[in-house]
Design a protein around this motif. Structure first.
Motif, PDB file in Angstrom:
ATOM      1  N   PRO A 229      -4.871   1.501   2.756  1.00 62.06           N
ATOM      2  CA  PRO A 229      -5.276   0.291   2.411  1.00 62.06           C
ATOM      3  C   PRO A 229      -4.390  -0.675   1.749  1.00 62.06           C
ATOM      4  O   PRO A 229      -3.280  -0.083   1.207  1.00 62.06           O
ATOM      5  N   LEU A 230      -4.294  -1.845   2.119  1.00 61.22           N
ATOM      6  CA  LEU A 230      -3.069  -2.828   1.460  1.00 61.22           C
ATOM      7  C   LEU A 230      -3.643  -3.785   0.575  1.00 61.22           C
ATOM      8  O   LEU A 230      -4.878  -4.462   0.553  1.00 61.22           O
TER       9      LEU A 230
ATOM     10  N   THR B   2       4.340  -2.646   3.407  1.00 61.83           N
ATOM     11  CA  THR B   2       4.326  -3.957   2.882  1.00 61.83           C
ATOM     12  C   THR B   2       3.867  -4.789   4.133  1.00 61.83           C
ATOM     13  O   THR B   2       4.105  -4.728   5.208  1.00 61.83           O
ATOM     14  N   ALA B   3       3.320  -6.275   3.629  1.00 59.22           N
ATOM     15  CA  ALA B   3       2.943  -6.881   4.755  1.00 59.22           C
ATOM     16  C   ALA B   3       2.652  -8.465   3.916  1.00 59.22           C
ATOM     17  O   ALA B   3       2.587  -8.283   2.803  1.00 59.22           O
ATOM     18  N   THR B   4       2.501  -9.477   4.864  1.00 58.47           N
ATOM     19  CA  THR B   4       2.241 -10.580   4.450  1.00 58.47           C
ATOM     20  C   THR B   4       0.974 -11.099   5.074  1.00 58.47           C
ATOM     21  O   THR B   4       1.021 -11.326   6.176  1.00 58.47           O
ATOM     22  N   LEU B   5       0.130 -11.659   4.212  1.00 57.54           N
ATOM     23  CA  LEU B   5      -1.213 -12.084   4.825  1.00 57.54           C
ATOM     24  C   LEU B   5      -0.795 -13.472   4.880  1.00 57.54           C
ATOM     25  O   LEU B   5      -0.818 -14.220   4.020  1.00 57.54           O
TER      26      LEU B   5
ATOM     27  N   TYR C 260      -7.124  -6.265   1.205  1.00 63.98           N
ATOM     28  CA  TYR C 260      -7.437  -7.308   2.041  1.00 63.98           C
ATOM     29  C   TYR C 260      -7.046  -6.917   3.629  1.00 63.98           C
ATOM     30  O   TYR C 260      -7.406  -7.441   4.585  1.00 63.98           O
ATOM     31  N   ALA C 261      -6.372  -5.727   3.712  1.00 67.35           N
ATOM     32  CA  ALA C 261      -6.083  -5.272   5.017  1.00 67.35           C
ATOM     33  C   ALA C 261      -5.883  -3.871   5.146  1.00 67.35           C
ATOM     34  O   ALA C 261      -5.729  -3.003   4.128  1.00 67.35           O
ATOM     35  N   VAL C 262      -6.193  -3.370   6.295  1.00 67.49           N
ATOM     36  CA  VAL C 262      -5.860  -1.563   6.359  1.00 67.49           C
ATOM     37  C   VAL C 262      -4.891  -1.673   7.443  1.00 67.49           C
ATOM     38  O   VAL C 262      -5.154  -2.193   8.504  1.00 67.49           O
TER      39      VAL C 262
ATOM     40  N   GLY D 288       0.769  -1.087   0.128  1.00 67.14           N
ATOM     41  CA  GLY D 288       0.063  -0.049   0.024  1.00 67.14           C
ATOM     42  C   GLY D 288       0.840   1.128   0.054  1.00 67.14           C
ATOM     43  O   GLY D 288       1.945   1.032   0.375  1.00 67.14           O
ATOM     44  N   TYR D 289       0.303   2.395  -0.245  1.00 60.73           N
ATOM     45  CA  TYR D 289       0.905   3.619  -0.121  1.00 60.73           C
ATOM     46  C   TYR D 289       0.216   4.722   0.696  1.00 60.73           C
ATOM     47  O   TYR D 289      -1.057   4.768   0.517  1.00 60.73           O
TER      48      TYR D 289
END
Length: 370
Positions: free
Chosen positions: A130-131, A95-98, A139-141, A44-45
């Protein structure tokens, strides 16, 4: 001489440990990835606020001003035509990993990295971001206070930076808003993907699973895949099957490899490395060039100008050569190290020797240089 002795002693200890070690079984969960059980990358940005004057310079990062304007206008603040140049905001990529089987409402960690000319994100707060996944859906915030991994101190005469202050993390900083649509229980065939493809290891996994169930339920498809027939296991669900087989122990087969890190001079060799009969010699050649310019000045009260006359001293020094050392055919790891130690060379010289032995076709192993 003292350094050489230390190198020989360290390598001798390494050889003793390597030769006395015995390959031990490894759990199946550490050897394979289960079909469908995987994470998904999110990006996300967003905007970080609350920085202590270490944010983006908006003249150099106009995208920071754009996102800040959009956020303020969504909050009902009209900034059209206004000129503002705050130094406490920074544009970032989040950045993240679901993880697999993440459910709505769960929390995941995020990493925040500056993309402008911000000097530090220490103490900043990420505004609701938002991601998105690769399919473009959210999918995530993410939102929260950033824990930066470094610090910066500067004055009029200098600057000191420790770590990387332009990147940080937010533990449990994102909340899952949407779940990945995947039904593990609907699978009739479960594939096990080996993290390091090898026919021998795949065959051992097949035999170990069939032995545990007492019947043929697993089949090796290729060097990197073992398929499990879910109905043949006669268990209640795929989750129960995974819980049963993931702790089965299998002894993996390892490839012969030599891994070299040129930056640190580290050499790691597996016990299966073999070398054909070869003779090795090593020597060092040092070229020294020293500039000693000579300044020539005219005599007092005489006409003339001061000139600089170049003067160079060059010398070539060659250390006493070391005779050829022979490594016998089919030498093992301990014999290889002993042969290199016999030359009395440093680890960095050993790297060059191993490269040459590989080029000569005498090193029978995969040679990896990092």
């Amino acid at each position: 001489m003292k350094t050489l002795i230390q190198i020989v002693l360290c390598l001798s200890l390494f050889v003793t440990m390597a030769s006395s070690s015995v390959a031990s079984p490894v759990r199946l969960k550490d050897l394979v990835n289960f079909d469908g059980v995987r994470g998904n990358d999110l990006v996300g940005y967003g905007l970080v606020v609350g920085l202590d004057g270490s944010g983006d310079g908006l003249r150099n990062a106009p995208f920071t001003e754009d996102i800040m304007t959009n956020i303020l206008e969504r909050l009902g603040v009209n900034v059209t035509g206004e000129q503002f140049r705050p130094k406490n905001v920074a544009a970032v990529l989040v950045t993240a990993t679901l993880p697999p089987f993440a459910r709505a409402g769960g929390q995941i960690d995020v990493t925040v990295s500056a993309i402008g000319d911000a000097k530090s994100l220490l103490g900043g707060t990420l505004i609701m971001t938002p991601l998105n996944a690769a399919d473009g859906d959210i999918y995530a915030v993410a939102q929260g206070t950033i824990i930066a991994g470094g610090a910066t101190a500067e004055g009029d005469g200098g600057q000191v930076t420790q770590g990387v202050p332009t990147s940080g993390t937010i533990p449990s900083g994102a909340r899952v808003e949407r779940e990945i649509e995947f039904q593990l229980s609907s699978l009739n065939d479960l594939r096990l993907a080996l993290r390091e493809a090898d026919f021998t290891t795949a065959g051992r996994i097949e035999r170990a699973i069939n032995k545990d169930f007492g019947r043929s339920v697993a089949l090796m498809l290729d060097s990197g895949t073992v398929m499990l027939n879910v109905p043949a296991t006669k268990m209640r669900s795929v989750a129960h099957i995974l819980g049963r087989i993931e702790n089965i122990e299998v002894e993996p087969e390892r490839k012969a490899r030599v891994v070299v890190d040129q930056r640190s001079g580290t050499i790691v060799m597996g016990e299966d490395v073999r070398i054909s009969r070869v003779a090795v010699s090593q020597g060092n050649l040092t070229l020294r060039i020293q500039e000693e310019p000579l300044v020539a000045q005219p005599n007092p009260f005489a006409e003339g100008t001061t000139v600089v006359v170049p003067r160079t001293r060059a010398a070539i020094e060659e250390e006493p050569g070391i005779g050829l050392a022979e490594i016998p055919t089919g030498a093992s790891l301990s014999q290889v190290i002993a042969g290199l130690n016999a030359l009395g060379v440093s680890p960095r010289d050993m790297i060059d020797i191993l490269k040459s032995v590989k080029a000569a076709g005498a090193l029978h192993a995969e040679f990896i240089v990092r």
